[in-house]
Design an enzyme around this catalytic site. Sequence first.
Site, short mmCIF file in Angstrom:
data_model
loop_
_atom_site.label_atom_id
_atom_site.label_comp_id
_atom_site.label_asym_id
_atom_site.label_seq_id
_atom_site.Cartn_x
_atom_site.Cartn_y
_atom_site.Cartn_z
N SER A 34 0.83 -1.21 0.00
CA SER A 34 0.00 0.00 0.00
C SER A 34 0.87 1.26 0.00
O SER A 34 1.87 1.35 0.71
CB SER A 34 -0.90 0.01 1.24
N SER A 62 -0.51 4.13 0.88
CA SER A 62 -1.12 5.05 1.85
C SER A 62 -0.19 5.44 3.00
O SER A 62 -0.14 6.61 3.37
CB SER A 62 -2.43 4.45 2.40
N LYS A 82 -13.43 -4.32 2.80
CA LYS A 82 -14.27 -3.12 2.65
C LYS A 82 -15.75 -3.37 2.90
O LYS A 82 -16.46 -2.48 3.34
CB LYS A 82 -14.11 -2.53 1.24
N ASP A 127 -13.71 6.67 -2.02
CA ASP A 127 -13.19 6.30 -3.35
C ASP A 127 -13.90 7.08 -4.47
O ASP A 127 -13.24 7.66 -5.34
CB ASP A 127 -13.37 4.80 -3.60
N GLY A 148 -17.32 -3.75 -10.57
CA GLY A 148 -16.89 -4.23 -9.27
C GLY A 148 -16.94 -3.12 -8.23
O GLY A 148 -17.62 -2.11 -8.42
N ASN A 165 -19.86 -4.53 -18.39
CA ASN A 165 -19.05 -5.45 -17.57
C ASN A 165 -18.96 -6.81 -18.24
O ASN A 165 -19.88 -7.25 -18.93
CB ASN A 165 -19.66 -5.59 -16.17
N THR A 219 -19.11 -9.65 -16.85
CA THR A 219 -20.27 -10.40 -16.35
C THR A 219 -21.46 -9.45 -16.40
O THR A 219 -21.60 -8.58 -15.54
CB THR A 219 -20.02 -10.87 -14.89
N PRO A 220 -22.33 -9.56 -17.41
CA PRO A 220 -23.35 -8.53 -17.64
C PRO A 220 -24.31 -8.33 -16.46
O PRO A 220 -24.77 -7.21 -16.23
CB PRO A 220 -24.11 -9.03 -18.88
N TYR A 257 -3.14 2.34 -11.31
CA TYR A 257 -2.04 3.31 -11.18
C TYR A 257 -0.67 2.64 -11.18
O TYR A 257 0.34 3.33 -10.99
CB TYR A 257 -2.23 4.21 -9.95
P1 ATR Z 1 -12.49 -3.71 -7.57
O1 ATR Z 1 -12.92 -3.56 -6.15
O2 ATR Z 1 -11.06 -3.34 -7.82
O3 ATR Z 1 -13.42 -3.09 -8.53
P2 ATR Z 1 -13.66 -6.28 -8.17
O4 ATR Z 1 -14.85 -5.94 -7.35
O5 ATR Z 1 -13.08 -7.64 -8.08
O6 ATR Z 1 -12.46 -5.30 -7.82
O7 ATR Z 1 -13.99 -5.93 -9.69
C1 ATR Z 1 -13.09 -6.14 -10.73
C2 ATR Z 1 -13.71 -5.63 -12.02
O8 ATR Z 1 -12.78 -5.86 -13.10
C3 ATR Z 1 -14.97 -6.37 -12.41
O9 ATR Z 1 -15.80 -5.50 -13.14
C4 ATR Z 1 -14.43 -7.50 -13.31
O10 ATR Z 1 -15.37 -8.04 -14.20
P3 ATR Z 1 -16.34 -9.26 -13.70
O11 ATR Z 1 -17.40 -8.64 -12.85
O12 ATR Z 1 -16.86 -9.84 -14.96
O13 ATR Z 1 -15.44 -10.20 -12.93
C5 ATR Z 1 -13.38 -6.71 -14.07
N1 ATR Z 1 -12.34 -7.53 -14.67
C6 ATR Z 1 -11.31 -8.15 -14.04
N2 ATR Z 1 -10.52 -8.80 -14.93
C7 ATR Z 1 -11.07 -8.59 -16.16
C8 ATR Z 1 -10.73 -8.97 -17.49
N3 ATR Z 1 -9.65 -9.72 -17.74
N4 ATR Z 1 -11.53 -8.56 -18.51
C9 ATR Z 1 -12.62 -7.78 -18.26
N5 ATR Z 1 -12.99 -7.38 -17.03
C10 ATR Z 1 -12.23 -7.77 -15.99
#
Ligand code: ATR
Length: 280
Positions: free
Chosen positions: A14, A16, A65, A101, A128, A150, A152-153, A220
């Site tokens: 981190s 922070s 979180k 955030d 996410g 997303n 996952t739609p 980042y």
């Molecule tokens: P965070 O808190 O950082 O947002 P998260 O809740 O795990 O972490 O969410 C990660 C996001 O990145 C999600 O939208 C994920 O898509 P899914 O909901 O389909 O899992 C997306 N993501 C991660 N890897 C990906 C990839 N290789 N291609 C497209 N989307 C991706």
Amino acid sequence: MRLAGIIGHPVAHSLSPAFQAAAFAACGLDAAYERWDTTAEALAGRVVSLRDPRYLGANVTIPHKEAVIPLLDELGGQSARVGAVNTIVNRDGRLYGFNTDGPGFAAALRNESYFDPAGKRFLLLGAGGAARGIAFALAEAKAATIAIANRTPERAARLAREVAETGAGAQAVSYADPVAGYDCVVNCTSVGMHGTAGEGDLPCDPAAMSPGTLAVDIVYTPEDTPFLRAARTAGCRTLGGLPMLIYQGGLSFELWTGVHAPIEVMFDAARKAIAARDLA
Ligand code: ATR
């Protein structure tokens, strides 16, 4: 001396501690910021300890979180809607949860890109935790449209429905839909992050975005991601993920101390910590 720290697992990487400690020092505050690596089993005990008057509060990061919410006395801002807390404030032994955030993202847009979200059309890639915070902050900032795509739609559909319930113009879209016609496109996924399988990948094709679109990455590491580089090549303005990190930290700092956050000091300290890490 007062204490704050970051609760997560792991927290070794981190940034922070570097920029919060620099902020305390620059403001002449007798306070320190620690790394509190905390397993799920230890979370409740760690949070209870924050009620002691020595503690200003804490930041909370992955994976706690959401789990931290039932351990708190009150939720402020949009944290209940977002379903995640990244900042705990100890006020006279009562613990208040906030999520800085999304507001940090909006502050970074305004202060670093001179971009006011009000009336603007946004496309969020990802649904996410990070996208949730950003979507509700953009709704609060009166964005005209918040389109969410997303992998996952179902997650995009659910987030769009929840954001629309606040009265905002939110809808789920598909990755196959056009990425043109937006004022701002935000990568809220981990695609492009250093050290992951998708580190060389793009979350969408920036060449298909309207020229002049503001392209924002929440990733980042690296500070200049493949998405940002390709967006610049396509004639877009860009904003990296470091400003969002700094402004969310600045808002946490202000909640703990009541003192205006020294943003430039925090940027400098974070960049030095990144450089030191890259050398290590
Ligand atoms: P965070 O808190 O950082 O947002 P998260 O809740 O795990 O972490 O969410 C990660 C996001 O990145 C999600 O939208 C994920 O898509 P899914 O909901 O389909 O899992 C997306 N993501 C991660 N890897 C990906 C990839 N290789 N291609 C497209 N989307 C991706």
